[in-house]
Design a protein around this motif. Structure first.
Motif, PDB file in Angstrom:
ATOM      1  N   VAL A   1      10.808 -14.866 -11.603  1.00  0.00           N
ATOM      2  CA  VAL A   1      11.387 -14.021 -10.560  1.00  0.00           C
ATOM      3  C   VAL A   1      11.400 -12.560 -11.009  1.00  0.00           C
ATOM      4  CG1 VAL A   1      13.534 -13.458  -9.350  1.00  0.00           C
ATOM      5  CG2 VAL A   1      12.752 -15.827  -9.461  1.00  0.00           C
ATOM      6  N   GLU A   2      11.823 -12.309 -12.240  1.00  0.00           N
ATOM      7  CA  GLU A   2      11.849 -10.933 -12.740  1.00  0.00           C
ATOM      8  C   GLU A   2      10.443 -10.350 -12.823  1.00  0.00           C
ATOM      9  OE1 GLU A   2      14.024 -10.548 -16.357  1.00  0.00           O
ATOM     10  OE2 GLU A   2      15.913 -11.267 -15.482  1.00  0.00           O
ATOM     11  N   ARG A   3       9.466 -11.166 -13.208  1.00  0.00           N
ATOM     12  CA  ARG A   3       8.082 -10.678 -13.258  1.00  0.00           C
ATOM     13  C   ARG A   3       7.587 -10.299 -11.868  1.00  0.00           C
ATOM     14  NH1 ARG A   3       7.681 -14.614 -17.327  1.00  0.00           N
ATOM     15  NH2 ARG A   3       6.985 -16.202 -15.844  1.00  0.00           N
ATOM     16  N   ALA A   4       7.877 -11.151 -10.876  1.00  0.00           N
ATOM     17  CA  ALA A   4       7.444 -10.861  -9.508  1.00  0.00           C
ATOM     18  C   ALA A   4       8.093  -9.585  -8.979  1.00  0.00           C
ATOM     19  CB  ALA A   4       7.769 -12.043  -8.597  1.00  0.00           C
ATOM     20  N   LEU A   5       9.374  -9.418  -9.274  1.00  0.00           N
ATOM     21  CA  LEU A   5      10.100  -8.242  -8.815  1.00  0.00           C
ATOM     22  C   LEU A   5       9.563  -6.979  -9.489  1.00  0.00           C
ATOM     23  CD1 LEU A   5      12.378  -6.949  -7.217  1.00  0.00           C
ATOM     24  CD2 LEU A   5      13.983  -7.699  -8.982  1.00  0.00           C
ATOM     25  N   THR A   6       9.354  -7.046 -10.794  1.00  0.00           N
ATOM     26  CA  THR A   6       8.831  -5.887 -11.520  1.00  0.00           C
ATOM     27  C   THR A   6       7.430  -5.530 -11.037  1.00  0.00           C
ATOM     28  OG1 THR A   6      10.151  -6.395 -13.471  1.00  0.00           O
ATOM     29  CG2 THR A   6       8.239  -5.000 -13.803  1.00  0.00           C
ATOM     30  N   GLU A   7       6.582  -6.540 -10.817  1.00  0.00           N
ATOM     31  CA  GLU A   7       5.227  -6.273 -10.323  1.00  0.00           C
ATOM     32  C   GLU A   7       5.255  -5.611  -8.952  1.00  0.00           C
ATOM     33  OE1 GLU A   7       3.355 -10.068 -10.469  1.00  0.00           O
ATOM     34  OE2 GLU A   7       3.267 -10.116 -12.667  1.00  0.00           O
ATOM     35  N   GLN A   8       6.195  -6.031  -8.100  1.00  0.00           N
ATOM     36  CA  GLN A   8       6.292  -5.405  -6.780  1.00  0.00           C
ATOM     37  C   GLN A   8       6.719  -3.946  -6.892  1.00  0.00           C
ATOM     38  OE1 GLN A   8       5.798  -6.871  -3.157  1.00  0.00           O
ATOM     39  NE2 GLN A   8       5.267  -4.771  -3.661  1.00  0.00           N
ATOM     40  N   LEU A   9       7.668  -3.656  -7.779  1.00  0.00           N
ATOM     41  CA  LEU A   9       8.116  -2.276  -7.973  1.00  0.00           C
ATOM     42  C   LEU A   9       7.023  -1.420  -8.606  1.00  0.00           C
ATOM     43  CD1 LEU A   9      11.785  -2.940  -9.041  1.00  0.00           C
ATOM     44  CD2 LEU A   9      11.061  -1.579  -7.076  1.00  0.00           C
ATOM     45  N   VAL A  10       6.269  -1.983  -9.531  1.00  0.00           N
ATOM     46  CA  VAL A  10       5.146  -1.240 -10.114  1.00  0.00           C
ATOM     47  C   VAL A  10       4.132  -0.896  -9.027  1.00  0.00           C
ATOM     48  CG1 VAL A  10       3.139  -1.463 -11.638  1.00  0.00           C
ATOM     49  CG2 VAL A  10       5.402  -2.156 -12.446  1.00  0.00           C
ATOM     50  N   GLN A  11       3.874  -1.825  -8.121  1.00  0.00           N
ATOM     51  CA  GLN A  11       2.930  -1.575  -7.032  1.00  0.00           C
ATOM     52  C   GLN A  11       3.438  -0.491  -6.092  1.00  0.00           C
ATOM     53  OE1 GLN A  11       2.019  -4.995  -4.483  1.00  0.00           O
ATOM     54  NE2 GLN A  11      -0.136  -4.386  -4.548  1.00  0.00           N
ATOM     55  N   ILE A  12       4.728  -0.548  -5.756  1.00  0.00           N
ATOM     56  CA  ILE A  12       5.298   0.487  -4.887  1.00  0.00           C
ATOM     57  C   ILE A  12       5.267   1.840  -5.581  1.00  0.00           C
ATOM     58  CG2 ILE A  12       7.448   1.282  -3.802  1.00  0.00           C
ATOM     59  CD1 ILE A  12       8.085  -1.662  -3.220  1.00  0.00           C
ATOM     60  N   ALA A  13       5.582   1.865  -6.881  1.00  0.00           N
ATOM     61  CA  ALA A  13       5.561   3.130  -7.621  1.00  0.00           C
ATOM     62  C   ALA A  13       4.166   3.734  -7.646  1.00  0.00           C
ATOM     63  CB  ALA A  13       6.065   2.904  -9.047  1.00  0.00           C
ATOM     64  N   ALA A  14       3.146   2.890  -7.796  1.00  0.00           N
ATOM     65  CA  ALA A  14       1.780   3.384  -7.915  1.00  0.00           C
ATOM     66  C   ALA A  14       1.164   3.757  -6.578  1.00  0.00           C
ATOM     67  CB  ALA A  14       0.915   2.332  -8.607  1.00  0.00           C
ATOM     68  N   GLU A  15       1.480   2.980  -5.522  1.00  0.00           N
ATOM     69  CA  GLU A  15       0.762   3.149  -4.260  1.00  0.00           C
ATOM     70  C   GLU A  15       1.650   3.403  -3.054  1.00  0.00           C
ATOM     71  OE1 GLU A  15      -2.257   0.025  -3.719  1.00  0.00           O
ATOM     72  OE2 GLU A  15      -1.643  -0.729  -5.683  1.00  0.00           O
ATOM     73  N   GLY A  16       2.955   3.262  -3.209  1.00  0.00           N
ATOM     74  CA  GLY A  16       3.835   3.302  -2.045  1.00  0.00           C
ATOM     75  C   GLY A  16       4.042   4.677  -1.437  1.00  0.00           C
ATOM     76  N   ARG A  17       3.853   5.722  -2.230  1.00  0.00           N
ATOM     77  CA  ARG A  17       4.178   7.063  -1.750  1.00  0.00           C
ATOM     78  C   ARG A  17       3.420   7.423  -0.477  1.00  0.00           C
ATOM     79  NH1 ARG A  17       2.985  12.050  -5.618  1.00  0.00           N
ATOM     80  NH2 ARG A  17       1.129  12.212  -4.327  1.00  0.00           N
ATOM     81  N   LYS A  18       2.138   7.085  -0.417  1.00  0.00           N
ATOM     82  CA  LYS A  18       1.329   7.456   0.749  1.00  0.00           C
ATOM     83  C   LYS A  18       1.722   6.662   1.990  1.00  0.00           C
ATOM     84  CE  LYS A  18      -2.340   4.328  -0.799  1.00  0.00           C
ATOM     85  NZ  LYS A  18      -3.691   4.267  -1.390  1.00  0.00           N
ATOM     86  N   PHE A  19       2.469   5.558   1.793  1.00  0.00           N
ATOM     87  CA  PHE A  19       2.933   4.763   2.927  1.00  0.00           C
ATOM     88  C   PHE A  19       4.378   5.087   3.315  1.00  0.00           C
ATOM     89  CE2 PHE A  19      -0.257   1.982   0.813  1.00  0.00           C
ATOM     90  CZ  PHE A  19      -1.178   1.937   1.845  1.00  0.00           C
ATOM     91  N   GLY A  20       5.002   6.023   2.611  1.00  0.00           N
ATOM     92  CA  GLY A  20       6.386   6.371   2.924  1.00  0.00           C
ATOM     93  C   GLY A  20       7.403   5.487   2.245  1.00  0.00           C
TER      94      GLY A  20
END
Length: 361
Positions: free
Chosen positions: A248-267
């Protein structure tokens, strides 16, 4: 420029310190050790965003510090009290606290997240994972007892094993699940001005992490709508560890890493608050362009901050070792130059706060 008044300059208390609200479209890192006034000061900034922007906020709140964000203090100016009173602020509670309940639907989780909750490995537990992958049921018809009975009655070994796993882990008994009722994900999708999720009252230690994972997965799944939201994570080390310990912690961390890397352009903009930078996954920390720094003493943390936030002079960062409570350094995109600030007063009630030592009368 829309300015947010957050306090005064430490060098000249007659000068108001301001942040550029437009630059919260970058990820922000907020750091200060215990007793620095970090959570109180975070509330000052969030209040200003409520007053002077239309930016929706999702606040993941592990200590119920922001559950009274809609309640203004008697000392707050009337115009601010009126404006906050008219603001759509939703608070969802966990545990046995009064208020709207924090629920999500297990069925809304991605297959990988469902497997993580049930500690299923897609290779080692391939047959059970396959059942989970192809299992389909309407959220309004979902009944745990009937599901377990159907799995066992099927006679299929993988389904029977999956039913036993669900029952043995007692996952289906969590208070987190909506069990056919509404999910907080639906509320967040409507974009209230602020949605506060009190994560601290659950009985099982995985529940707050699964709650966070559920809402973050849905925000990411709907990212193409490009509807901005500020994702505020207090005590972010609880959700974004550099060394996740389980699935669960791995899935959560991976999701946050993805948002940190790519989320800015999506708001999808992160606002992470924690006591130490070394407790945050480096692939998330390195994506932050705004810095709010309160008192930090540990030399290792000072060195880490100086390395990651190269736009701030190391001497300025080292001054954080001598900060008194409520003092902060702001730097990055949301302020013209590195600035030392004495934080201003809160307008709304802080639900947390230190416990006072009982004294002899």
């Amino acid at each position: 420029m829309t300015d947010l008044s957050i306090g005064t300059l430490t060098a000249d208390p007659t000068v108001i310190a301001k942040l550029d609200a437009r630059r919260f479209n970058r990820h922000t890192f907020w750091c200060g050790q215990s007793g620095s006034g970090k959570t109180y000061a975070l509330g000052v900034v969030l209040e200003q965003l409520l007053l002077h922007t239309e930016l929706p906020m999702l606040i993941l709140d592990p200590n119920a510090d922001f559950v009274r964000l809609a309640e203004t203090r008697d000392s707050a100016p009337v115009e601010h009290s009126d404006r906050i009173a008219q603001t759509d602020i939703r608070v969802f509670r966990s545990g046995h606290q009064e208020g709207e309940r924090l629920h999500v639907r297990y069925l809304d989780l991605s297959p990988a997240a469902k497997a993580a909750v049930l500690q299923i490995d897609p290779i080692a537990d391939a047959e059970e994972y396959n059942v989970l992958l192809h299992w389909s049921v309407s959220a309004t018809e979902f009944d745990t007892d009937r599901m377990l009975q159907e799995f066992r009655a099927s006679g299929e070994p993988a389904r029977v094993r999956l039913a036993n796993r669900m029952e043995n882990l007692q996952v289906l008994e969590w208070d987190l699940w909506s069990r056919g009722a509404h999910s907080v994900v639906d509320v967040i999708d409507g974009r209230p001005r602020a949605t506060v999720l009190d994560l601290g009252g659950f009985d099982h230690p995985a529940e707050p992490k699964v709650a966070a994972l559920a809402v973050l997965e849905q925000l990411w799944a709907r990212r193409e709508s490009r509807r901005p939201i500020l994702i505020v994570i207090d005590e972010a080390h609880n959700l974004c560890s550099p060394e996740p310990r389980n699935a669960v912690e791995r899935a959560l961390t991976e999701q946050l890493v993805q948002i940190a890397a790519e989320g800015r352009k999506f708001g999808l903009w992160l606002f992470l608050s924690t006591q130490r930078p070394t407790k945050i996954h480096p692939n998330v920390l390195s994506q932050c362009d705004n810095l709010g720094l309160m008192r930090v003493n540990a030399p290792r943390d000072i060195a880490e901050l100086a390395e990651v936030f190269g736009f701030v002079g190391e001497d300025d960062i080292r001054r954080a070792q001598g900060f008194t409570q409520g003092q902060a350094l702001f730097a990055g995109g949301f302020i013209a130059q590195p600035t030392f600030v004495q934080m201003g007063a809160r307008l709304t009630e802080e639900a947390g706060g230190d416990v006072v030592v009982p004294l002899r009368e």
